[in-house]
Design an enzyme around this catalytic site. Structure first.
Site, PDB file in Angstrom:
ATOM      1  N   ASP A 195      21.699  16.102   3.176  1.00 14.69           N
ATOM      2  CA  ASP A 195      20.749  15.365   2.310  1.00 14.69           C
ATOM      3  C   ASP A 195      21.557  16.195   0.990  1.00 14.69           C
ATOM      4  O   ASP A 195      22.605  16.296   0.601  1.00 14.69           O
ATOM      5  CB  ASP A 195      19.648  15.993   2.564  1.00 14.69           C
ATOM      6  N   HIS A 250      15.006  16.100  -2.775  1.00 15.83           N
ATOM      7  CA  HIS A 250      14.872  15.186  -1.472  1.00 15.83           C
ATOM      8  C   HIS A 250      15.228  16.056  -0.301  1.00 15.83           C
ATOM      9  O   HIS A 250      14.489  16.225   0.795  1.00 15.83           O
ATOM     10  CB  HIS A 250      15.521  14.242  -1.618  1.00 15.83           C
ATOM     11  N   SER A 452      12.632   8.449   4.898  1.00 15.18           N
ATOM     12  CA  SER A 452      13.088   9.639   4.824  1.00 15.18           C
ATOM     13  C   SER A 452      12.284  10.753   5.113  1.00 15.18           C
ATOM     14  O   SER A 452      12.764  11.844   5.711  1.00 15.18           O
ATOM     15  CB  SER A 452      13.622  10.002   3.075  1.00 15.18           C
TER      16      SER A 452
END
Length: 546
Positions: A195, A250, A452
């Site tokens: 990520d 994220h 996600s």
């Protein structure tokens, strides 16, 4: 902006929607044949858009391939031994397509593709203005909540964790993680988060970061000889170094769902109270990366001992498979090493991944030209009411199961916002989330929606189940089959994914250590719609149950 422009150019040309390695001995998957070249102007534009090409050479012919690339005016930027790949650029006077055409005549070269961009799955629905921050909290009321969905109230173990936001983690309740915690709280395997990196200093993650025991922090040396200097917490594919700090947010959010430290009196708790999180930064601080970078990240992860890889990223629906072949080959190498690869199905508002694949998740589709990769799990999303999220992609063949992911919402003024009906988890100290993202704990935690967010629920679950003594001896394919077979079927997912079910950890403490659930039938790929997946019995078959 350059990466976005690149994505748009590639999307236009290929007819899709916009959007430090050292050689090791590893089993190499069969390479695909070179794709037919595009017409001259279109091909030239595709390569110019990325500015780089990936050259896949035959095993053992690296020197020959490098020499031929240089002979045709290309600049070899990097050699990735595990994948038999070269990353090449070229000066302005060199025509990339001409060089490619000549190189493909060589017996040392297998295929050549542009180094295409990959990114966090976007949440932007068609026809909506760009997701913009707003000044004030949402005026719109959230959807009605079910009693069980609003808190983790079903926990019956020796003692609930004392994490203050436990009652806001409806996702943990939806997957019955609270029931599993009665006997299972710690994962003994390494989970790689592919990520934007992880904020390894975060109060709720620092204690669960995997620390490389063979590396001396800060000495500027590659102590363990793996080609990466000071990789204490993981790998940064952009710098080639060992600092995978997240400055987007994220990756840190995904990491908190997998393994936010449990019972520490802080923030949230992950599916695993204790785990080893390996940070692999394959997306930059804008949430974008490349094919070559993702390949490097996957290969680093399995070489570092990761048994679970969590990939909340991907390409847009319909991206040509030829553009991402090196990623398939890397995931195949990870499977040989025994790792499970969990990927987001994507946020394209009911895109059917069976007909318009979303990679890398769609590499688990039995209809793939080379067959499904047995270690891939494709994850859709559900909202707080355990209905399919409005943004989630689907696929009764190519998407395996669903997990909590929230819902994309807009207020009466058309502004995007998040709230308690989304997934709460940790965020990096430096992040890109504006005032439209609801926060907790002085900004150290935030609510986000997306496949996600669904993906790390499954990644965490795989790690937790695999660490149980009764399941620790299972292979990657078998642990995948076990978790899929135990998923909870719901009518709302009928026809939308292979299991038609939501991730469910309720079986973990129930004493059922037998993955197969009779009656069973043996079905060749592709999977009949009426069947659910179970562990494979032999390489070209799958076991299914009615």
């Amino acid at each position: 902006m350059k990466l976005l422009h690149t994505a748009l150019v590639i999307a236009t040309l290929f007819g899709v929607g916009a959007i430090g390695a050292i050689p090791v001995t590893a089993a190499q998957p069969a390479a695909a044949q070179p794709e037919a070249p595009l017409p001259g102007p279109a091909a030239e534009a595709a390569y110019e858009a990325t500015g780089e090409m990936i050259v896949r050479y035959e095993a053992g012919k690296a020197d020959e391939a490098i020499a031929e690339c240089k002979e045709r005016g290309l600049v070899v930027k990097e050699v990735h031994g595990p994948g038999n790949l070269l990353l090449c650029g070229w000066p302005k006077e060199v025509k990339a397509v001409t060089a490619r055409t000549e190189l493909l005549k060589s017996k040392a070269i297998v295929y050549i593709i542009p180094n295409a961009p990959v990114s966090i799955p976007p949440l932007q629905p068609a026809g909506k203005a760009p997701l913009a921050p707003r000044e004030a909290p949402a005026a719109a009321a959230p959807p009605a909540l079910e009693a069980k969905s609003t808190s983790v109230s079903g926990y019956t173990g020796a003692g609930a964790p004392n994490d203050p936001f436990l009652n806001k983690l409806w996702g943990m309740s939806a997957i019955n993680a609270d029931k599993a915690w009665g006997c299972a709280r710690e994962a003994k395997v390494v989970v790689a988060v592919l990520d934007t990196g992880i904020d390894y200093n975060h109060e709720d993650l620092a204690a669960n970061m995997r620390r490389n025991p063979y590396e001396v922090p800060g000495d500027g040396l590659d102590n363990d000889g793996n080609g990466v200097v000071d990789d204490v917490f993981g790998f940064n594919t952009f710098t080639g170094g060992g600092d995978p700090m997240d400055r987007h947010g994220h990756g840190t959010h995904c990491a908190g769902t997998i393994g936010g430290v449990g019972n520490n009196g802080l923030g949230v708790v992950g599916v695993n109270w204790k785990v080893q999180l390996l940070a692999v930064k394959v997306l930059n601080d804008n949430g974008s990366g490349s094919t070559f970078g993702l390949v490097k990240g996957i290969d680093y992860a399995w070489r570092a001992g990761a048994k679970v890889m969590s990939a909340s990223l991907g390409w847009q629906p319909g991206t040509p498979r030829a553009l991402v072949l090196p990623v398939r080959e890397a995931i195949s190498r990870a499977e040989v090493a025994g790792a499970v690869f969990v990927a987001a199905a994507g946020n394209n508002y009911r895109n059917n991944n069976d007909t318009r694949p979303v990679y890398p998740a769609s590499f688990g589709d039995p209809s793939d030209p080379d067959g499904a990769l047995g270690n891939v799990i494709s994850v859709a999303a559900i909202n707080i009411n355990q209905q399919p999220s409005n943004f989630t992609n689907v696929g009764k063949r190519s998407v395996h199961l669903a997990a909590p992911g929230g819902e994309v919402k807009f207020d009466s003024a058309g502004a995007f916002f998040t709230d308690e009906t989304d997934i709460l988890s940790s965020v990096a100290a430096t992040n890109t989330f504006g005032p439209n993202f609801k926060r907790e704990g002085g900004g150290k935690y935030a609510y986000l929606p997306g496949t996600s967010m669904a993906t790390p629920h499954v990644s965490g679950a795989i790690a937790l189940v695999w660490s149980r003594p009764e399941y620790s001896g299972l292979s990657g394919r078998e642990i995948k089959g076990l978790v899929l077979s135990k998923a909870r079927r719901v009518d709302a997912l009928k026809g939308l994914c292979a299991t038609e079910a939501i991730l469910d950890l309720g079986f973990v403490c129930a004493g059922d250590a037998d993955p197969p659930c009779p009656p069973i039938i043996i079905c060749p790929v592709p999977c009949p719609p009426s069947c659910a997946w179970l562990p494979p019995s032999r390489p070209k078959c799958r076991l299914f149950r009615r």
